[in-house]
Scaffold this motif. Structure first.
Motif, PDB file in Angstrom:
ATOM      1  N   THR A  34      -6.562   6.515  -6.079  1.00 56.02           N
ATOM      2  CA  THR A  34      -7.347   7.204  -5.036  1.00 56.02           C
ATOM      3  C   THR A  34      -8.486   7.993  -5.672  1.00 56.02           C
ATOM      4  O   THR A  34      -9.576   8.103  -5.103  1.00 56.02           O
ATOM      5  CB  THR A  34      -6.432   8.118  -4.204  1.00 56.02           C
ATOM      6  N   SER A  46      -4.185  12.043  -5.479  1.00 60.60           N
ATOM      7  CA  SER A  46      -3.945  10.792  -6.197  1.00 60.60           C
ATOM      8  C   SER A  46      -2.812  10.988  -7.190  1.00 60.60           C
ATOM      9  O   SER A  46      -2.857  11.909  -7.995  1.00 60.60           O
ATOM     10  CB  SER A  46      -5.241  10.397  -6.930  1.00 60.60           C
ATOM     11  N   THR A  89      -1.457   8.355  -9.295  1.00 65.20           N
ATOM     12  CA  THR A  89      -1.633   7.576 -10.532  1.00 65.20           C
ATOM     13  C   THR A  89      -3.090   7.182 -10.768  1.00 65.20           C
ATOM     14  O   THR A  89      -3.379   6.343 -11.625  1.00 65.20           O
ATOM     15  CB  THR A  89      -0.750   6.300 -10.524  1.00 65.20           C
ATOM     16  N   SER A 149      -3.328   8.697  -1.053  1.00 66.36           N
ATOM     17  CA  SER A 149      -2.479   7.514  -1.140  1.00 66.36           C
ATOM     18  C   SER A 149      -1.194   7.760  -0.345  1.00 66.36           C
ATOM     19  O   SER A 149      -0.965   8.855   0.180  1.00 66.36           O
ATOM     20  CB  SER A 149      -2.167   7.181  -2.596  1.00 66.36           C
ATOM     21  N   THR A 150      -0.404   6.715  -0.256  1.00 69.13           N
ATOM     22  CA  THR A 150       0.843   6.765   0.507  1.00 69.13           C
ATOM     23  C   THR A 150       2.012   6.717  -0.465  1.00 69.13           C
ATOM     24  O   THR A 150       1.997   5.938  -1.416  1.00 69.13           O
ATOM     25  CB  THR A 150       0.916   5.559   1.464  1.00 69.13           C
ATOM     26  N   ASP A 203      -3.914  -2.361  -5.086  1.00 66.81           N
ATOM     27  CA  ASP A 203      -2.877  -3.155  -5.747  1.00 66.81           C
ATOM     28  C   ASP A 203      -3.078  -4.653  -5.521  1.00 66.81           C
ATOM     29  O   ASP A 203      -2.806  -5.460  -6.399  1.00 66.81           O
ATOM     30  CB  ASP A 203      -1.494  -2.741  -5.235  1.00 66.81           C
ATOM     31  N   SER A 215       4.572  -0.124   6.251  1.00 70.90           N
ATOM     32  CA  SER A 215       4.132   1.289   6.243  1.00 70.90           C
ATOM     33  C   SER A 215       2.791   1.397   5.530  1.00 70.90           C
ATOM     34  O   SER A 215       2.505   2.370   4.854  1.00 70.90           O
ATOM     35  CB  SER A 215       5.171   2.175   5.552  1.00 70.90           C
TER      36      SER A 215
HETATM   37  C1  LIG Z   1       7.173   5.526  -4.675  1.00 73.20           C
HETATM   38  C2  LIG Z   1       6.007   4.841  -4.010  1.00 73.20           C
HETATM   39  C3  LIG Z   1       6.017   4.679  -2.629  1.00 73.20           C
HETATM   40  C4  LIG Z   1       4.956   4.033  -1.988  1.00 73.20           C
HETATM   41  N1  LIG Z   1       4.980   3.870  -0.604  1.00 73.20           N
HETATM   42  C5  LIG Z   1       3.961   3.241   0.003  1.00 73.20           C
HETATM   43  C6  LIG Z   1       3.974   3.050   1.419  1.00 73.20           C
HETATM   44  O1  LIG Z   1       4.886   3.438   2.138  1.00 73.20           O
HETATM   45  N2  LIG Z   1       2.918   2.393   1.985  1.00 73.20           N
HETATM   46  C7  LIG Z   1       1.879   1.914   1.241  1.00 73.20           C
HETATM   47  O2  LIG Z   1       0.951   1.330   1.814  1.00 73.20           O
HETATM   48  N3  LIG Z   1       1.829   2.092  -0.104  1.00 73.20           N
HETATM   49  C8  LIG Z   1       2.843   2.742  -0.743  1.00 73.20           C
HETATM   50  N4  LIG Z   1       2.797   2.912  -2.095  1.00 73.20           N
HETATM   51  C9  LIG Z   1       1.654   2.367  -2.866  1.00 73.20           C
HETATM   52  C10 LIG Z   1       0.602   3.405  -3.261  1.00 73.20           C
HETATM   53  O3  LIG Z   1       0.155   4.161  -2.149  1.00 73.20           O
HETATM   54  C11 LIG Z   1      -0.576   2.677  -3.909  1.00 73.20           C
HETATM   55  O4  LIG Z   1      -0.149   2.042  -5.078  1.00 73.20           O
HETATM   56  C12 LIG Z   1      -1.766   3.568  -4.215  1.00 73.20           C
HETATM   57  O5  LIG Z   1      -2.854   2.794  -4.661  1.00 73.20           O
HETATM   58  C13 LIG Z   1      -1.480   4.648  -5.240  1.00 73.20           C
HETATM   59  O6  LIG Z   1      -2.598   5.491  -5.334  1.00 73.20           O
HETATM   60  P1  LIG Z   1      -2.676   6.771  -6.283  1.00 73.20           P
HETATM   61  O7  LIG Z   1      -2.566   6.273  -7.697  1.00 73.20           O
HETATM   62  O8  LIG Z   1      -3.997   7.372  -6.023  1.00 73.20           O
HETATM   63  O9  LIG Z   1      -1.556   7.692  -5.880  1.00 73.20           O
HETATM   64  C14 LIG Z   1       3.856   3.541  -2.746  1.00 73.20           C
HETATM   65  C15 LIG Z   1       3.867   3.708  -4.149  1.00 73.20           C
HETATM   66  C16 LIG Z   1       4.909   4.345  -4.771  1.00 73.20           C
HETATM   67  C17 LIG Z   1       4.878   4.501  -6.274  1.00 73.20           C
END
Ligand SMILES: Cc1cc2nc3c(=O)[nH]c(=O)nc-3n(C[C@H](O)[C@H](O)[C@H](O)COP(=O)(O)O)c2cc1C
Length: 165
Positions: free
Chosen positions: A15, A10, A12, A53-54, A143, A95
């Motif tokens: 996840t 994760s 941010t 996450s992605t 989101d 994606s």
């Molecule tokens: C630089 C960046 C690239 C991202 N690319 C994708 C993507 O290709 N596909 C997608 O579904 N979400 C994408 N996201 C959204 C994150 O996966 C999503 O906000 C997720 O909830 C973040 O989880 P985390 O805080 O656990 O990392 C992206 C976010 C960032 C900041």
């Protein structure tokens, strides 16, 4: 009883908080952060839940990116694996939750996967994580579709419980 481990990566915190909800849905599951878990830590568990996450465009979360080559060398005999993945289906509609697929692709043929999920009810254009018409795991969107998360987790965990010994 199956021993359950949940490994989340994760960037941010989204996840991580979903991983905590999934853990709370089982009587007994252990949570590990991908930034510090080792393959040895996971050996005692026969049910592995991998969450990521992605990032980038359909790329795997950074800590998982480092962990995955080590996990690929694991002996998965007797183990079942389920994946969950977070994404943003509005900003990254082509994606969506693609990070899940990176894990799936690396372990396909090595691990027995369970917990594929229908794409019904999701709004997105494309995702690598859809294989043969289904997500390779549970896709979640904190989101835009956070209202759906609890029900999606509940239905998925119900499905996974069928595979617990
Ligand atoms: C630089 C960046 C690239 C991202 N690319 C994708 C993507 O290709 N596909 C997608 O579904 N979400 C994408 N996201 C959204 C994150 O996966 C999503 O906000 C997720 O909830 C973040 O989880 P985390 O805080 O656990 O990392 C992206 C976010 C960032 C900041």
């Amino acid at each position: 009883m199956s021993k359950i481990a949940i490994v989340y990566g994760s960037s941010t915190g989204a996840t991580e908080s979903v991983a905590e909800k999934i853990k709370a849905s089982f009587d007994d599951a252990t949570l590990f952060n991908a930034d510090s878990v080792s393959v040895d830590d996971l050996k005692p568990y026969d049910f592995l839940i991998f969450g990521a996450s992605t990032t980038g465009v359909g790329d795997l979360q950074d800590d998982w990116e480092i962990l995955l080559p080590k996990i690929e060398k694991m002996d998965f005999s007797g183990k079942k694996v389920a994946i969950f993945g977070l994404g943003d289906s509005a900003s990254f509609s082509t994606s969506f939750a693609g990070g899940m697929y990176v894990i799936y692709k690396a372990l396909k043929g090595k691990a027995e996967f369970v917990g594929f999920v229908s794409t019904d009810g999701y709004t997105f254009d494309e995702s690598d994580a859809v294989v043969d018409g289904k997500f390779v795991g549970l896709a979640l969107d904190e989101d835009n579709e956070y209202n759906e998360t609890d029900a999606r987790i509940a239905a998925w965990v119900e499905d996974l419980k069928k595979y617990l010994n």
